[in-house]
Design a protein around this motif. Structure first.
Motif, PDB file in Angstrom:
ATOM      1  N   TYR B 160      13.813  20.947  12.340  1.00  0.00           N
ATOM      2  CA  TYR B 160      12.794  19.934  12.616  1.00  0.00           C
ATOM      3  C   TYR B 160      13.413  18.622  12.174  1.00  0.00           C
ATOM      4  O   TYR B 160      13.517  18.366  10.966  1.00  0.00           O
ATOM      5  CB  TYR B 160      11.511  20.212  11.828  1.00  0.00           C
ATOM      6  CG  TYR B 160      10.764  21.419  12.338  1.00  0.00           C
ATOM      7  CD1 TYR B 160       9.766  21.255  13.300  1.00  0.00           C
ATOM      8  CD2 TYR B 160      11.063  22.697  11.895  1.00  0.00           C
ATOM      9  CE1 TYR B 160       9.080  22.367  13.796  1.00  0.00           C
ATOM     10  CE2 TYR B 160      10.392  23.792  12.382  1.00  0.00           C
ATOM     11  CZ  TYR B 160       9.397  23.630  13.337  1.00  0.00           C
ATOM     12  OH  TYR B 160       8.742  24.704  13.834  1.00  0.00           O
ATOM     13  N   SER B 163      11.688  16.669   9.454  1.00  0.00           N
ATOM     14  CA  SER B 163      11.698  17.355   8.156  1.00  0.00           C
ATOM     15  C   SER B 163      13.045  17.145   7.473  1.00  0.00           C
ATOM     16  O   SER B 163      13.129  16.928   6.256  1.00  0.00           O
ATOM     17  CB  SER B 163      11.473  18.855   8.341  1.00  0.00           C
ATOM     18  OG  SER B 163      10.196  19.103   8.863  1.00  0.00           O
ATOM     19  N   LEU B 164      14.088  17.221   8.280  1.00  0.00           N
ATOM     20  CA  LEU B 164      15.432  17.034   7.725  1.00  0.00           C
ATOM     21  C   LEU B 164      15.580  15.629   7.132  1.00  0.00           C
ATOM     22  O   LEU B 164      16.067  15.458   6.015  1.00  0.00           O
ATOM     23  CB  LEU B 164      16.473  17.247   8.828  1.00  0.00           C
ATOM     24  CG  LEU B 164      17.907  17.225   8.354  1.00  0.00           C
ATOM     25  CD1 LEU B 164      18.278  18.548   7.705  1.00  0.00           C
ATOM     26  CD2 LEU B 164      18.864  16.934   9.507  1.00  0.00           C
ATOM     27  N   LEU B 166      13.237  13.660   6.116  1.00  0.00           N
ATOM     28  CA  LEU B 166      12.384  13.528   4.924  1.00  0.00           C
ATOM     29  C   LEU B 166      13.012  14.269   3.741  1.00  0.00           C
ATOM     30  O   LEU B 166      12.942  13.815   2.596  1.00  0.00           O
ATOM     31  CB  LEU B 166      10.992  14.070   5.214  1.00  0.00           C
ATOM     32  CG  LEU B 166      10.164  13.179   6.152  1.00  0.00           C
ATOM     33  CD1 LEU B 166       8.996  13.965   6.744  1.00  0.00           C
ATOM     34  CD2 LEU B 166       9.676  11.933   5.416  1.00  0.00           C
ATOM     35  N   GLY B 167      13.649  15.394   4.029  1.00  0.00           N
ATOM     36  CA  GLY B 167      14.335  16.135   2.976  1.00  0.00           C
ATOM     37  C   GLY B 167      15.451  15.313   2.365  1.00  0.00           C
ATOM     38  O   GLY B 167      15.784  15.469   1.183  1.00  0.00           O
ATOM     39  N   ALA B 278       6.212  14.784   0.432  1.00  0.00           N
ATOM     40  CA  ALA B 278       5.649  16.095   0.764  1.00  0.00           C
ATOM     41  C   ALA B 278       4.583  15.984   1.858  1.00  0.00           C
ATOM     42  O   ALA B 278       4.507  16.833   2.752  1.00  0.00           O
ATOM     43  CB  ALA B 278       5.048  16.740  -0.483  1.00  0.00           C
ATOM     44  N   PHE B 281       6.177  15.441   5.082  1.00  0.00           N
ATOM     45  CA  PHE B 281       6.879  16.680   5.417  1.00  0.00           C
ATOM     46  C   PHE B 281       5.941  17.680   6.099  1.00  0.00           C
ATOM     47  O   PHE B 281       6.294  18.317   7.082  1.00  0.00           O
ATOM     48  CB  PHE B 281       7.474  17.277   4.143  1.00  0.00           C
ATOM     49  CG  PHE B 281       8.454  18.388   4.385  1.00  0.00           C
ATOM     50  CD1 PHE B 281       9.777  18.109   4.701  1.00  0.00           C
ATOM     51  CD2 PHE B 281       8.061  19.720   4.316  1.00  0.00           C
ATOM     52  CE1 PHE B 281      10.693  19.129   4.942  1.00  0.00           C
ATOM     53  CE2 PHE B 281       8.959  20.754   4.558  1.00  0.00           C
ATOM     54  CZ  PHE B 281      10.277  20.457   4.864  1.00  0.00           C
ATOM     55  N   LEU B 282       4.721  17.770   5.570  1.00  0.00           N
ATOM     56  CA  LEU B 282       3.720  18.656   6.193  1.00  0.00           C
ATOM     57  C   LEU B 282       3.471  18.240   7.641  1.00  0.00           C
ATOM     58  O   LEU B 282       3.437  19.073   8.549  1.00  0.00           O
ATOM     59  CB  LEU B 282       2.407  18.603   5.415  1.00  0.00           C
ATOM     60  CG  LEU B 282       2.341  19.361   4.085  1.00  0.00           C
ATOM     61  CD1 LEU B 282       1.003  19.072   3.402  1.00  0.00           C
ATOM     62  CD2 LEU B 282       2.518  20.864   4.299  1.00  0.00           C
ATOM     63  N   SER B 284       5.470  16.591   9.550  1.00  0.00           N
ATOM     64  CA  SER B 284       6.668  16.671  10.383  1.00  0.00           C
ATOM     65  C   SER B 284       6.845  18.046  11.013  1.00  0.00           C
ATOM     66  O   SER B 284       7.571  18.186  11.982  1.00  0.00           O
ATOM     67  CB  SER B 284       7.909  16.318   9.554  1.00  0.00           C
ATOM     68  OG  SER B 284       8.200  17.357   8.624  1.00  0.00           O
ATOM     69  N   ARG B 285       6.204  19.072  10.464  1.00  0.00           N
ATOM     70  CA  ARG B 285       6.420  20.423  10.998  1.00  0.00           C
ATOM     71  C   ARG B 285       5.113  21.163  11.243  1.00  0.00           C
ATOM     72  O   ARG B 285       5.112  22.377  11.365  1.00  0.00           O
ATOM     73  CB  ARG B 285       7.324  21.210  10.074  1.00  0.00           C
ATOM     74  CG  ARG B 285       6.799  21.277   8.634  1.00  0.00           C
ATOM     75  CD  ARG B 285       7.899  21.539   7.633  1.00  0.00           C
ATOM     76  NE  ARG B 285       8.525  22.815   7.847  1.00  0.00           N
ATOM     77  CZ  ARG B 285       9.808  22.972   8.218  1.00  0.00           C
ATOM     78  NH1 ARG B 285      10.587  21.929   8.406  1.00  0.00           N
ATOM     79  NH2 ARG B 285      10.313  24.155   8.397  1.00  0.00           N
ATOM     80  N   SER B 288       4.637  23.607  14.173  1.00  0.00           N
ATOM     81  CA  SER B 288       5.219  24.952  14.200  1.00  0.00           C
ATOM     82  C   SER B 288       4.113  26.008  14.159  1.00  0.00           C
ATOM     83  O   SER B 288       4.347  27.172  14.435  1.00  0.00           O
ATOM     84  CB  SER B 288       6.183  25.138  13.015  1.00  0.00           C
ATOM     85  OG  SER B 288       5.474  25.027  11.799  1.00  0.00           O
TER      86      SER B 288
END
Lengths: 617, 340
Positions: B160, B163-164, B166-167, B278, B281-282, B284-285, B288
Motif C-alpha cells: 500500500y 502506508s509505506l 507513512l511508515g 497511526a 495509516f488506518l 491508507s489501507r 483492504s
C-alpha cells in the motif's frame, strides 16, 4: 627532595641512520594509537618516515587470540624513507598471540619487548602455544626484555584510585614511554595529544601521562636497558611539514579544489573500510561550506553526488571496491550526462568482502572498464599518502574542465599509512577555472568546446537555459533523445575523444634512475615506495634500471610507448594478478612481464630486489 | 527574483517541443496536463523547477516539461534529487516516478528521502504494472494477478504505497486520480506548498497492459460509493447520497450508515495535521477490507525540519562560531615542523 645517593647507570647512546619499530597487541590494546603517537613524534623531530598500520577487520576478536592481533609499523630515518621497512629492529608485543604473529619479521638480535604479565598458561593457550617462549629458548636469538607492563603500570597509577580496567588500558602508554627512551624522543607531543583527547576527563590525562613517564623512567633506571638510539633529522626539501595519511590528504585536496574552483564541495558517501575516514574528515569542514551526505547506500551516495554536480557543486563520492561495484550503473549515467564528478576507490583485498582492512590494487580494470557499453573516463592513481592531496586536486580539475567523471584510485596502504608532507602554499595550487553557461542565445546543452570537447555546464536556476539531460542516448548538440545509428556512433566516439583529449595536458613520463638500459620497472599506486627503494639499491650495485610510476592510467601519458622501447626488459610489479601488465601489453605490444603479490600486504623491498636480480640474471 | 518581476506564465510555457511518446490514451497525459496547468500558477520562476525521474513510462515526464529536467536511472531519482536539493535548497525539485521505479528497485531511496524530509515532491504514477518492459506485475499489483511474468497469478502481496510512505514518517502524504483533473490539480498545489517531502500517489491507468487498473473505483457509476475524498476538518462521509460515514471503533475503523440516530457528529473529522501517523495509516489501507472506500486527498500534512535546511543551518552555525574557513590554515592544522 632527597639527595641523590646513587648516580644513574651509565648508558650508551648510539647514532644510527634508520630504524623500524613495530607495536603489536590485541585489537583492544590501543596499538594504532600507540603507533600513531610514535610516528607523529618522530615526524615532528624531523625524521623521514613511512608507516604501516595492520589491523584485523573485526573490531574486537576474542581478547588474546591470534585473529585479534593488531599492529603498527614505523620506519623512520635521517635519510629518505620510502617504505615501512622489511624487517623490524624493535618489536613490542603485548601478548603471546601478538608475539607469535609478528616474530618472524624481527631481525636476529633485534630488540624484543614483551609484556611478561601476559604469558600465563591461559594466555599461551589462547595463542595456541604449548610452552612459554619466555622460558623455552625460542627467543634466544633476540635481545629479549620481558617487562611486567601490567604490574608496573598498576604500580605507577596506584595513587590515582582508578578502576582496574582503566589502569590496564594505560599500559600501551607505558610501552610507548619505553620506546621514547629507547629512541631518545621527547614525550611532549604525546602529552599534548593526551591533554586534548581526554580534556573532559582530567584523571585519564593524569593516568596516561604517568604511565608514559613511568615507562620512560623504567628504561632510564633499570640496568637491563644499556643502549638507546639517536636518529638525526632527515634532510628533506625546505618547508613546513606535517605528518599526513592518504585519506586525510584526499579530504584536504578536495577542500582545496573546491576553494580554488570557487564552487561548493558535496560529498555523498556510505561508510566502508578503508574509505570512511575521508567522510569523517570532510564532515568537519562546515566552515568551508562543505556538505556531506551519509547516504542510505552506495548507489544513493554516487547519484546524490551526480545531482549535486548537476546543480553546480564539485560532486564527489568515496568508497572501496564492493561499493565501487554498486556505483557502476551511476558512473555510466555520469558519462552519458557529461557532468563533473570525482569517484574515489580506496581499494582493499577482494573479491566480494575480501580483506576489508588489507591493501590491494586489483580494481584497476574495474575502474577502466567496469561499466556497461562504451563508457570511458579518466583514471588517476595516487603514489604516496601525500600524493593523495595532489591527485584529488588534479582529478577535480580534469572533471571540471572536461565535464567528465574521474576515478581516483588509492588503497588501504596509502589511506592509513602516513608520511611527512611538505605543506604547499595556497599560491602553489593550480587554478581551477569554472564557467557556468548563462547566455540563452543559441544555447545547446550538448554543444562542445573545441579544445576539450566539454559541453556547457548550465545549472538549474539559470533563466532561459532550461533543458533536459538523461541516460538515454542524445543527439549531439541539442541533447534531444535520439536513437539514430550514426548519431550513437558519433556520441560514443565523442565521449571517448573527450577522455583522450585529457592526454594533451598529461606531462611526459621521465623515468627515475637510468633513462635507458636493461630494465624498466613500471608501477602505479602505492607500490611507489617499495619500487623506489629497490631501484636505488639495485642501481647502487651498478644495474641499469629505470622506473616509471604512472599517476595517470587513463589516458596514459603520450610518450609512454617510446619510453618502454628504451629498455631491454620491462617489469610490472602489482598487488594484483597483472592488470596494468595486460594494458601495457595490449596497447604497446611490449613483452613486459609481471610480478604479482596478492597477500593483502605491500611489496617488501627485498622481494622486489630479488625479482629484479632474477629478471636480469 | 521578486514576484513582481515574475513573468506571467501560461500552460504553454511549460510545454516542450518534444513529441510526447506515451501510448495514446495513457493516463500519463492527464498527469502531464495537470502539472503543466498548475506550475504556471505557483508563482515560481520557471528556471527554478527541476524534474527528476528514474526509468519507466512515467519517468519520461521531464522531457515534456519545459523546466530543468534530469532523466536518471532506475529507482534513483530520489537520491539524485536529494543531491540537487541539498546543493540548492532554493530550487523546486519534483520527482516523477512509477510503482516499479519507486517501490521496487528504488524503494530504499524513497523511504530514506521521506524519512529525512528532503523538500522534494514525489509524483508516483501508480498503474500497478510494468509498462515500459511490456507487462510484468509490479509491487502494487493485486495478489494473484495474471501477467506475462505471472501466468498462474502473482504470488506477491502488494504494497500500500501510502502506508509505506507513512511508515517512513513522510510529512505529506496524499492520493489523487489521473482522470480527476480538478482534484489532481488541487493536490499538486497542496504538495507544492508543503515544506518538506511530499508524496502523492496518483492512480493512473495503463490502457495497454493493465487497462481498467482503477476502473472499479473511478467509473462514474460506482465512484461515489468506492472513493472518499477527504478534506481537513471535514467528516469522513461518502456514498452517492452522502449517507455513509467512517467511525472509530476501538483501534479499528468501521463504516456506518448515517440515519437511525447516527449522524455526521459520530464520524471521524479528518485531521491531516495529526502528528501520530497511526490515524493516517488506518486510512491508507482501509480499502483492504471489503465495504470500505479508497481515500483520495491529503491524508497527512505535518511540519518538520527540512533536511537541506538543517544542513545549511549547521554550516551557518559553525561558520558563525569559527569564521569562514581559511585554506592555508587548514593545510597547516595540527603539529607541524619546519625544515630549513
Amino acid at each position: 627532595m632527597g639527595t641523590i645517593t646513587q648516580s644513574p647507570p651509565r648508558k650508551i647512546r648510539e647514532v644510527i641512520e634508520k630504524a623500524v619499530i613495530r607495536f603489536c597487541g590485541d585489537s583492544g590494546d590501543g596499538m594504532q594509537v600507540t603507533g600513531t603517537q610514535f610516528s607523529n613524534t618522530v615526524a615532528l623531530y624531523g625524521n623521514d618516515l613511512a608507516t604501516f598500520p595492520d589491523y584485523p577487520a573485526e573490531i574486537r576478536a576474542p581478547a588474546g587470540t591470534l585473529p585479534g592481533v593488531s599492529g603498527f609499523q614505523i620506519h623512520f630515518g635521517s635519510t629518505e624513507v620510502y617504505t615501512p621497512g622489511d624487517a623490524v629492529d624493535a618489536l613490542v608485543a603485548m601478548n603471546p598471540a601478538a608475539l607469535k604473529m609478528n616474530l618472524a619479521d624481527l631481525k636476529k638480535n633485534g630488540t624484543l619487548i614483551v609484556n611478561a604479565d601476559d604469558f600465563q598458561p591461559a594466555d599461551l593457550k589462547k595463542a595456541q602455544m604449548a610452552s612459554s617462549p619466555l622460558e623455552d629458548h625460542t627467543l634466544d636469538a633476540y635481545r629479549l626484555f620481558p617487562v611486567e607492563l601490567t604490574k608496573l603500570t598498576g604500580a605507577a597509577l596506584k595513587e590515582l584510585g582508578l578502576d582496574a580496567k582503566s589502569v590496564d588500558r594505560c599500559k600501551n602508554f607505558f610501552a610507548l614511554g619505553m620506546c621514547y627512551w629507547l629512541y631518545n624522543r621527547s614525550m611532549d607531543s604525546t602529552f599534548r595529544w593526551i591533554e586534548d583527547k581526554f580534556k573532559t576527563k582530567p584523571l585519564l590525562i593524569e593516568a596516561n601521562k604517568l604511565a608514559m613517564k613511568a615507562g620512560y623512567a623504567y628504561c632510564e633506571a633499570t640496568e637491563a636497558f644499556q643502549v638507546s638510539y639517536e636518529i638525526p633529522p632527515a634532510k628533506l626539501e625546505p618547508g613546513v611539514y606535517r605528518s599526513i595519511s592518504g585519506n586525510t590528504a584526499l579530504a584536504l585536496g578536495f577542500v582545496a579544489a573546491s576553494q580554488k574552483a570557487g564552487i561548493p564541495l558535496f560529498l555523498g558517501s556510505y561508510p566502508i573500510t578503508p574509505a570512511s575516514d575521508v567522510l569523517h574528515e570532510l564532515s568537519k569542514f562546515k566552515d568551508f561550506g562543505v556538505k556531506t551526505f551519509q547516504a542510505e547506500d552506495e548507489i544513493a551516495a554516487v547519484t546524490s553526488a551526480i545531482g549535486a554536480a548537476y546543480s553546480g557543486a564539485l560532486g564527489i563520492t568515496t568508497t572501496s571496491g564492493p561499493g565501487m561495484a554498486l556505483k557502476t550503473e551511476a558512473l555510466g549515467l555520469a558519462v552519458a550526462v557529461e557532468l563533473p564528478l570525482v569517484v574515489c576507490n580506496i581499494q582493499r583485498g577482494g573479491p566480494s568482502t575480501g580483506l576489508p582492512t588489507k591493501t590491494e590494487q586489483a580494481d584497476l580494470l574495474q575502474a577502466l572498464y567496469g561499466r556497461n557499453s562504451e563508457a570511458p573516463l579518466p583514471v588517476l592513481a595516487a603514489a604516496t599518502p601525500g600524493d593523495c592531496f595532489w591527485i584529488a586536486l588534479e582529478a577535480s580539475r580534469i572533471a571540471l574542465k572536461y565535464m567528465v567523471p574521474v576515478i581516483v584510485l588509492s588503497d588501504g596502504y596509502l589511506a592509513n599509512g602516513a608520511e611527512p608532507w611538505r605543506i604547499p602554499n595556497v599560491s602553489e595550487l593550480p587554478e581551477i577555472p569554472v564557467h557556468f553557461a548563462t547566455n540563452p542565445e543559441g544555447f545547446l546543452p550538448y554543444s562542445r568546446d573545441p579544445d576539450t570537447l566539454a559541453r556547457p555546464w548550465a545549472i538549474p536556476g539559470t533563466p532561459g537555459l532550461e533543458h533536459r539531460v538523461g541516460g538515454i542516448e542524445k543527439q549531439d548538440g541539442t541533447g534531444n533523445l535520439n536513437y539514430e545509428p550514426l548519431n550513437h556512433e558519433k556520441m560514443c566516439r565523442l565521449r571517448a575523444a573527450k577522455v583522450e583529449a585529457v592526454a594533451q595536458e598529461i606531462p611526459d613520463v621521465v623515468p627515475a634512475g637510468d633513462p635507458e638500459g636493461d630494465l624498466l620497472i613500471v608501477g602505479w599506486g602505492s607500490t611507489y615506495g617499495s619500487i623506489t627503494a629497490a631501484l636505488k639499491a639495485q642501481r647502487a650495485m651498478g644495474r641499469k634500471i629505470g622506473h616509471v610510476h604512472l599517476r595517470y592510467l587513463n589516458p596514459l601519458p603520450k610518450n609512454l610507448g617510446n619510453v618502454l622501447k628504451k629498455y631491454k626488459k620491462v617489469l610490472v610489479p602489482e598487488m594484483n594478478m597483472g592488470q596494468l601488465l595486460v594494458l601495457l601489453r595490449a596497447k604497446y605490444l611490449v613483452d613486459a612481464q609481471g610480478y604479482d603479490k596478492i597477500q593483502g600486504k605491500p611489496f617488501k623491498q627485498a622481494e622486489l630486489e630479488a625479482k629484479i636480480e632474477e629478471v636480469l640474471a | 527574483m521578486s514576484t513582481d518581476t515574475l513573468p506571467v506564465y501560461t500552460k504553454k510555457d511549460f510545454q516542450t517541443d518534444q513529441d510526447v511518446r506515451w501510448c495514446p490514451g495513457c493516463g500519463d497525459y492527464a498527469i502531464l496536463s495537470a502539472a503543466q496547468a498548475v506550475f504556471p500558477e505557483l508563482g515560481i520562476p520557471r528556471e527554478k523547477f527541476v524534474i527528476v525521474s528514474g526509468i519507466g513510462c512515467s519517468s519520461r515526464f521531464p522531457y515534456y516539461m519545459n523546466t530543468y529536467g534530469f532523466h536518471g536511472i532506475h529507482g534513483r531519482a530520489p537520491a539524485i534529487a536529494t543531491g540537487i536539493k541539498i546543493t540548492r535548497p532554493d530550487l523546486e525539485v519534483w520527482v516523477a516516478t512509477g510503482d516499479g521505479d519507486s517501490l521496487s528497485i528504488g524503494g530504499n531511496h524513497t523511504i530514506h528521502m521521506l524519512r529525512r524530509n528532503v523538500g522534494i515532491k514525489v509524483l508516483l504514477f501508480n498503474n500497478r504494472i510494468y509498462g515500459l518492459t511490456k507487462g510484468q506485475y509490479s509491487p502494487t499489483s493485486e495478489f494473484g494477478k495474471k501477467t506475462k511474468s505471472t501466468p498462474y497469478g502473482s504470488p506477491d502481496r502488494p504494497f500500500y504505497p501510502l502506508s509505506l510512505a507513512l511508515g517512513a514518517d513522510a510529512t505529506f502524504v496524499a492520493r489523487s486520480v489521473d482522470v480527476f483533473q480538478p482534484h489532481l490539480k488541487t493536490t499538486l498545489k497542496r504538495a507544492a506548498a508543503h515544506r518538506g517531502s511530499a508524496f502523492i500517489e496518483i492512480m493512473q491507468n495503463c490502457n495497454i497492459f493493465n487497462d481498467g487498473a482503477w476502473e472499479s473505483l473511478t467509473e462514474k457509476e460506482v465512484r461515489e460509493d468506492h472513493i472518499i475524498a477527504i478534506e481537513h476538518g471535514k467528516p469522513l462521509v461518502f456514498g452517492k447520497n452522502k449517507d455513509k460515514g467512517i467511525r472509530m471503533n476501538g483501534i479499528e475503523l468501521e463504516v456506518v450508515q448515517l440515519g437511525n440516530g447516527v449522524t455526521e457528529n459520530d464520524v471521524i473529522i479528518h485531521d491531516e495535521k495529526n502528528h501520530n501517523p497511526a490515524y493516517a495509516f488506518l486510512l491508507s489501507r482501509m480499502d483492504s477490507t471489503p465495504g470500505f472506500p479508497t481515500p483520495i486527498g491529503v491524508l497527512r500534512a505535518v511540519e518538520a525540519v527540512r533536511y537541506e535546511d538543517r544542513i545549511a543551518e549547521q554550516i551557518r552555525e559553525v561558520t558563525a562560531k569559527h569564521g569562514k574557513g581559511d585554506l592555508a590554515k587548514l593545510l597547516r592544522q595540527g603539529d607541524t615542523w619546519e625544515v630549513k
